[in-house]
Each structure stands twice: as C-alpha cells, then as structure tokens.
Motif scaffolding. Structure first.
Motif, PDB file in Angstrom:
ATOM      1  N   GLY A  45     140.588  54.150  22.249  1.00  0.00           N
ATOM      2  CA  GLY A  45     140.695  55.416  21.535  1.00  0.00           C
ATOM      3  C   GLY A  45     142.120  55.738  21.136  1.00  0.00           C
ATOM      4  N   ARG A  67     133.264  60.708  15.811  1.00  0.00           N
ATOM      5  CA  ARG A  67     133.173  60.325  17.220  1.00  0.00           C
ATOM      6  C   ARG A  67     132.571  61.454  18.057  1.00  0.00           C
ATOM      7  NH1 ARG A  67     135.322  56.622  20.824  1.00  0.00           N
ATOM      8  NH2 ARG A  67     136.423  55.535  19.149  1.00  0.00           N
ATOM      9  N   ALA A  68     132.965  62.691  17.777  1.00  0.00           N
ATOM     10  CA  ALA A  68     132.445  63.821  18.556  1.00  0.00           C
ATOM     11  C   ALA A  68     130.952  63.991  18.346  1.00  0.00           C
ATOM     12  CB  ALA A  68     133.186  65.101  18.159  1.00  0.00           C
ATOM     13  N   SER A  80     136.961  68.686  17.548  1.00  0.00           N
ATOM     14  CA  SER A  80     136.049  67.823  18.292  1.00  0.00           C
ATOM     15  C   SER A  80     134.982  68.627  19.029  1.00  0.00           C
ATOM     16  CB  SER A  80     136.832  66.971  19.294  1.00  0.00           C
ATOM     17  OG  SER A  80     137.809  66.188  18.642  1.00  0.00           O
ATOM     18  N   LEU A 118     137.573  62.002  14.056  1.00  0.00           N
ATOM     19  CA  LEU A 118     137.260  62.795  15.240  1.00  0.00           C
ATOM     20  C   LEU A 118     135.879  63.430  15.126  1.00  0.00           C
ATOM     21  CD1 LEU A 118     140.653  64.577  15.946  1.00  0.00           C
ATOM     22  CD2 LEU A 118     139.491  62.980  17.463  1.00  0.00           C
ATOM     23  N   CYS A 137     136.864  62.086  22.380  1.00  0.00           N
ATOM     24  CA  CYS A 137     137.872  62.165  21.324  1.00  0.00           C
ATOM     25  C   CYS A 137     139.287  62.340  21.869  1.00  0.00           C
ATOM     26  CB  CYS A 137     137.567  63.335  20.385  1.00  0.00           C
ATOM     27  SG  CYS A 137     136.003  63.217  19.512  1.00  0.00           S
ATOM     28  N   SER A 148     131.010  68.413  18.456  1.00  0.00           N
ATOM     29  CA  SER A 148     130.186  67.973  19.582  1.00  0.00           C
ATOM     30  C   SER A 148     129.051  68.940  19.883  1.00  0.00           C
ATOM     31  CB  SER A 148     131.060  67.807  20.826  1.00  0.00           C
ATOM     32  OG  SER A 148     130.300  67.435  21.940  1.00  0.00           O
TER      33      SER A 148
END
Length: 212
Positions: free
Chosen positions: A116, A30-31, A171, A27, A39, A175
């Motif tokens: 996902g 990806r974030a 996440s 996570l 996510c 981010s």
C-alpha cells in the motif's frame, strides 16, 4: 514561521488532499472494496511522496523537473501501470459475500503495509496535480526559498497530518457505502466500479505529461 502562515498552509494542503485526482480515485476504489483502514498505508505513502516534493520545492523543483523530466515520465508510467493492474484485479476478483473488511490498522499485515505504501508513493510521485501544486501554487503564498530547516520540518509535519486527515476522510466516506451491499450481484458491481475507477486513474496518468 507565523501561526497564521502555518494554519493557512495546513488548510491549503487539506483542501488539496480531498480534491479529485488519481490519488483520491485510487483511495475511493480501495475503500469501496477493502474498507477505510486498508487505505492507511496508501495514504501514508502519498503523504511521504508529497513531503519529498515539498523538500525538493525548497531547492527549486521547477528546475529539477526540467532537468530530470525523463525520470518523472518513468515514474508516471510505472504508477499508471500499477493502477491498471490493480483495476484489472478488482474486475476479475472472486466475490465473497462473507468477506470482512479491515476493522483497524492492526489488522493489516506487513506485506499489505509495504504494498500500500509503495502504491501510494508511486501514485503521488507521478501525479501531475501534485507536481503542479508544488511548482506553481505553493510558492504563491509561501516563500520557499526563505525557509530554514525548522520551517521545513514544521511544514513536513503539517503536510503529513493534513494529507492523512483529508485522504482518510475520503476513504471513510467511501467505505461506508460497502456495508449496505450484501448480495453477490451488488458486490460484483461494486468491485467492477472500483476497478473502473482505478483503471481510469491509471489512464489519466498515462494521458498527462509529467508537468501538465
């Protein structure tokens, strides 16, 4: 089930969600690259996988794991291979300084949701931390064998919301880092850092036994 027991369970699942492991690392990666909302499908997949384990635990997950250890091993290697592939893609991704992250879940395409979700499900299903939690830790404060259908349904709902709250908190925190990085060099380093995290998570799954 009492309110106290339900609250204790919710808190335990929330803490479990934010503790380090392949899922949280995936996570984070990806974030960092695509934003927090990207996510969400992965987080939902991880939550659904955990609910499956919760239900299995009420039927004796330890015995299931012992009798079907080969299946857990296959799932673990599939999940690890997917993480390694995603890590490689992040390392080699073309840098776009005008790239916009997903601002909301509505920006995600159906194929993004499916990919996902599957990724999150596989990561959680093959994560030794998850298996150990439902085999060894959870039964220490909840008598899973005494649960009725309504109790299992309630625990499943609590698991869904507690995991989503914890995983999306991770996440969103990751981010927030990306908006401070604008140069091509910084974004390249970010992609490679995220890719390295994803690869490390995959290698972790490969190195651990299915019930370790």
């Amino acid at each position: 089930m009492s309110l106290e027991a339900a609250t204790t369970f919710f808190i335990a699942i929330f803490i479990f969600a934010i503790t380090p492991g392949p899922g949280t690392f995936a996570l984070l990666a990806r974030a960092l690259v695509s934003g927090a909302w990207s996510c969400l499908p992965m987080a939902v997949g991880m939550a659904v996988s955990d609910i499956v384990y919760l239900v299995l635990a009420t039927f004796g997950l330890a015995a299931i794991a012992e009798n079907y250890g080969g299946l857990f091993t296959v799932i673990r290697f599939v999940g690890a291979a997917y993480l390694l592939y995603l890590g490689y893609k992040m390392w080699t991704a073309k840098i776009d300084t005008d790239f916009k992250v997903n601002e909301s879940s509505s920006d995600l395409k159906p194929k993004d949701w499916l990919a996902g979700f599957v990724q999150g499900f596989l990561i959680s299903a093959s994560n030794p931390k998850v298996i150990l939690f439902y085999i060894a830790f959870l039964p220490t404060f909840i008598d899973l064998t005494a649960l009725n259908t309504s109790d299992i349904a309630l625990l499943s709902v609590l698991t869904l919301f507690a995991l989503l709250a914890g995983l999306m908190l991770v996440s969103i925190g990751a981010s927030s880092v990306r908006k401070y990085l604008k140069s091509e060099s910084a974004l390249k380093k970010l992609n490679r850092t995220a890719g390295s995290i994803m690869i490390a998570a995959g290698l972790f799954l490969v190195s651990r036994g299915s019930s370790a």
